[in-house]
Scaffold this active site. Structure first.
Site, PDB file in Angstrom:
ATOM      1  CG  ASP A  73      33.363  36.030  34.463  1.00 54.79           C
ATOM      2  OD1 ASP A  73      33.863  35.667  35.548  1.00 54.79           O
ATOM      3  OD2 ASP A  73      33.570  35.443  33.379  1.00 54.79           O
ATOM      4  CD  GLU A  98      37.052  37.808  37.412  1.00 50.94           C
ATOM      5  OE1 GLU A  98      37.726  36.890  37.917  1.00 50.94           O
ATOM      6  OE2 GLU A  98      36.490  37.668  36.315  1.00 50.94           O
TER       7      GLU A  98
HETATM    8  C1  GLC Z   1      36.135  34.355  36.133  1.00 51.40           C
HETATM    9  C2  GLC Z   1      35.421  33.533  37.183  1.00 51.40           C
HETATM   10  C3  GLC Z   1      35.941  32.132  37.147  1.00 51.40           C
HETATM   11  C4  GLC Z   1      35.706  31.556  35.768  1.00 51.40           C
HETATM   12  C5  GLC Z   1      36.319  32.453  34.693  1.00 51.40           C
HETATM   13  C6  GLC Z   1      35.842  32.060  33.337  1.00 51.40           C
HETATM   14  O1  GLC Z   1      37.486  34.488  36.408  1.00 51.40           O
HETATM   15  O2  GLC Z   1      35.576  34.133  38.435  1.00 51.40           O
HETATM   16  O3  GLC Z   1      35.334  31.339  38.126  1.00 51.40           O
HETATM   17  O4  GLC Z   1      36.269  30.274  35.677  1.00 51.40           O
HETATM   18  O5  GLC Z   1      35.942  33.797  34.866  1.00 51.40           O
HETATM   19  O6  GLC Z   1      34.490  32.424  33.192  1.00 51.40           O
END
Ligand code: GLC
Ligand code: CA
Length: 555
Positions: A209, A251
């Site tokens: 993440d 991500e």
């Molecule tokens: C990522 C997640 C999102 C979250 C963010 C902070 O982008 O996909 O849902 O709010 O991280 O953890």
């Protein structure tokens, strides 16, 4: 349906041939009538996911959390949120998935914790103690002024003041999510231990993440900085050494040139997969613009990815449809097309689900989904999109597209036996998208439903390795409303498939420069021959509005 002889394959590159399904535990099935989905419900629905043809399940965070960011605000990395069940329930879910040949990838949120995490509480109150340096503290809020704000709708600064410590702490997301300090080696050790804890349990991989933001140095952007890549390489090396066959997916919402860096290099590999953020918004752009030009140039610009790596391709997920990767003009245009109500916008994106975005129109949905299943990489589906679920823009923030799964046309859509006002979020209740109109049970017996279409497509794709592991070469089309490319087997053995997508709303005639003369083509779906290339290797096709085809090249 449950066949106990099935187990997960031992292929190290399993993720290159997998179809992933993202589902939040709280959204799927509530089994104790408290209004929240739980691991017992996940276990009950494993047969459904197997029936659908899913290879791997991605679970967003299910850990102890105050749930102020859907669980991405973690208070204890080693505890299952009691609302979702016990650790024994998780173990049973994992074993049940594996027994059905499905893998489980979990979210690994290491850029930040919840302000409720005991590390942060200790850091605030005991600055010289063992956790004093676990977060990024400063006396003023002026450092790192080059760093952008991500949650533009809710935050005005990346710094927040803490009364207890009398200092400011750094946060890239909500102010209740302090960023961990990766300059501190003790943070590395703590994070590695958490990884080992879950790998030891048998999870098959991690979604990393918010991974670009681990390190921030003065004068820089705080995104994709070199030490961040070094840390990912260190995590990968540990996994390769101690848990071979497990996978990392990044991500990293970054431009093509930067996002490929998350695969690392042969000397210092990083992630096995990275989400393809550059391509995603261009699919939506093409669907409305009626031209494939932007999509073609984005695909052309994508740098080569290393041996053994794979893109994670997706249309929607639990976040907004982010428009960070398109130009200012394209973004303005997309807001006009897809966000007619101002409420539909959030941050730099749109908080709607796939079916409502595409007018609940099967031609558009089938085109988008067929493209998703054809692009290089492994597709990630978002729960509910396989039945064309809708959203609720009257809910806050990204909750608009996180409503309960719709299983039946019964009370609460079969999701829960709790009173409706006790649910974690209400069911979608519109005429078009409420559970009476959209649910699994009514679509299952209907061969023409989007659910069965999805299932059939996944089955078809599974028979053709080329979609997972093959190369992609763009094919020149005489009409710019048409996107076409060839997927060819990596090893030279197996089918070669010409993929064709028309974004036009009118019928079009197109000539495709396939290259090889006199090859016959067979439609994979209908089994019917569709013609042959001429002396110059060109294929002439008449395409219906928003048509798509998978054509196998004959001998
Ligand atoms: C990522 C997640 C999102 C979250 C963010 C902070 O982008 O996909 O849902 O709010 O991280 O953890
Ligand atoms: Ca429950």
């Amino acid at each position: 349906m449950n066949n106990s002889t099935i187990t997960v394959s031992t292929e190290p590159e399993w993720y290159r041939k997998a179809v992933f399904y993202e589902v939040m535990v709280r959204s799927f099935q509530d089994t104790n009538a408290d209004g929240y989905g739980d691991f017992r419900g996940m276990i009950e629905k494993l047969d459904y996911l197997q029936w659908l043809g899913i290879d791997a399940i991605w679970l967003p965070p299910f850990f102890q959390s105050p749930l102020r960011d859907g669980g991405y605000d973690i208070a204890d990395y080693r505890a299952v949120l009691p609302t979702y069940g016990s650790m024994a329930d998780f173990d049973e879910f994992l074993a049940g998935a594996h027994a059905r040949g499905m893998r489980v990838v979990i979210d690994f949120v290491i850029n930040h914790t919840s302000d409720q995490h005991e590390w942060f509480q200790a850091s605030r109150t005991d600055p010289t103690g063992p956790y004093g340096d676990f977060y990024v503290w400063r006396d003023t809020d002026t450092a790192f002024s080059n760093v952008r704000i991500i949650f533009t709708d809710t935050e005005t600064s990346n710094w927040a003041y803490d009364e207890a410590r009398g200092q400011y702490y750094w946060h890239r997301f909500f102010s209740h999510q302090p960023d961990l300090n990766f300059e501190n080696p003790a943070v590395h050790d703590a994070v590695m231990d958490i990884a080992r804890f879950w790998l030891e349990k048998g999870v098959d991989g991690f979604r990393l993440d918010a991974i670009p933001y681990l390190y921030v140095t003065e004068g820089n952007t705080g995104e994709s900085e070199p030490p961040t890549h070094e840390f990912i390489a260190k995590l990968r090396a540990m996994m390769d050494r101690e848990y071979p066959g497990r996978m990392l997916v990044a991500e990293a919402c970054q431009q093509p040139q930067e996002v490929v860096d998350y695969f690392g290099s042969p000397e210092a590999p990083e992630c096995h997969m990275a989400f393809n953020f550059p391509v995603m918004p261009h699919i939506f752009y093409s669907l409305r613009a009626g031209t494939a030009a932007g999509l073609v140039s984005t695909l052309r610009e994508l740098p080569e990815t290393p041996q053994g790596s794979a893109w994670g391709v997706f249309l929607r997920n639990h976040d907004e449809l982010t428009l960070e990767m398109v130009t200012d003009e394209q973004r303005a245009q997309m807001y006009e097309w897809y966000s007619p109500e101002p409420r539909m916008k959030v941050n730099v994106g749109i908080r709607r689900r796939l079916a409502p975005l595409l007018d609940n129109d099967r031609a558009q949905l089938d085109l988008a989904n067929a493209l998703l299943l054809s692009l290089p990489g492994s597709p990630f589906l978002y729960y509910g999109d396989e039945i064309g679920m809708g959203d609720d823009i009257w809910l806050d923030d990204r909750d608009a597209s996180r409503t309960p799964m719709q299983w039946t046309d019964g009370a609460n859509g079969g999701f829960s036996e709790a009173p409706a006002d006790a649910l974690y979020l209400p069911l979608v209740s519109t005429e078009t998208f409420g559970p009476h109109a959209v649910n699994v049970a009514s679509q299952e017996p209907n061969p023409a439903s989007i659910l069965n279409w999805t299932r059939d497509m996944l089955a078809l794709r599974r028979r053709m390795d080329v979609f997972g592991t093959g190369t992609m070469t763009l094919v020149e089309a005489s009409n710019d409303s048409v996107l076409s490319f060839v997927r060819a087997p990596e090893s030279g053995r197996g089918d070669t498939v010409l993929c064709v997508f028309s974004f036009a709303t009118e019928p079009v005639a197109v000539e495709l420069a396939v290259g090889s003369p006199h090859v016959t083509l067979l439609d994979v779906v209908s089994g019917a021959p569709v013609g042959a290339t001429d002396d110059s290797g060109t294929l002439a096709l008449e395409l219906a509005p928003r048509a798509w085809h998978w054509l196998v090249l004959g001998p």
